[in-house]
Scaffold this active site. Sequence first.
Site, PDB file in Angstrom:
ATOM      1  CG  ASP A   1      -1.801   1.067   1.392  1.00  0.00           C
ATOM      2  OD1 ASP A   1      -2.987   1.080   0.449  1.00  0.00           O
ATOM      3  OD2 ASP A   1      -1.704   2.002   2.356  1.00  0.00           O
TER       4      ASP A   1
ATOM      5  CG  ASP B   1      -1.364   7.703   0.655  1.00  0.00           C
ATOM      6  OD1 ASP B   1      -0.905   8.682   0.274  1.00  0.00           O
ATOM      7  OD2 ASP B   1      -2.005   7.435  -0.102  1.00  0.00           O
TER       8      ASP B   1
ATOM      9  CG  ASP C   1      -1.935   2.002   6.321  1.00  0.00           C
ATOM     10  OD1 ASP C   1      -2.764   2.662   6.397  1.00  0.00           O
ATOM     11  OD2 ASP C   1      -2.354   1.989   5.333  1.00  0.00           O
TER      12      ASP C   1
END
Length: 223
Positions: A12, A14, A175
Amino acid sequence: MRLRKPKLVLIDLDGTLVDSVPDLAYCVDEMMKALGRAPWGEETVRGWVGNGVDRLVMRALTNTLWDDPEDDEFEAAHPIFMKLYAENTSGRSCLYAGVVEGIDYLKGEGLKVGCVTNKAAAFTVPLLKAMGIYEKFDIVVSGDTTPKKKPDPMPLLHAANQLGVKAENCLMVGDSMHDVEAARNAGFQVVCVPYGYNHGVDIREAGPDAVIDSLAELKNLLK
């Protein structure tokens, strides 16, 4: 805990590779000022990031996670934000510690590495290039590459199919709960970092296969 060594690792953007909140917060606050409203500040915006810029604009307008603003309110705000973010995609953002080390380890092991994000390609590619890591990826799947975004498994499966790797040989690193859900739905293993954007909820509650403090720890997890 040790995981099966994958052939493809998707990461991922961001909150996992890049802390992009400083730029996003700047754009949110300048948008609010342009609308004649008070800015929110970086700490507040940090709790809103993680589901794409459209939802971020909605959150700034409503001060809630999931309420929708009035259509005319959104239509006034959205182009202001998009123009600001096109001009301020990366100047305040930075890589998290361990990112380059982690990616270089994966590449050194002969694994394929991709980036899968819900951020539109118009912002994804410049950000990755500005951070100096764009060329490290075998594939980049942005929020507008496929008809559906995470937590739908489509972007992950698209990357795997493009690179000719079966789902059982893939690992997602993210995240947020959407990264975990997308990975589970795709049949991937999934590892998470605890420092990203999950709206204040401990990512362990989403039940990833493992949690690591930085991407540099992948070498210990996958040996």
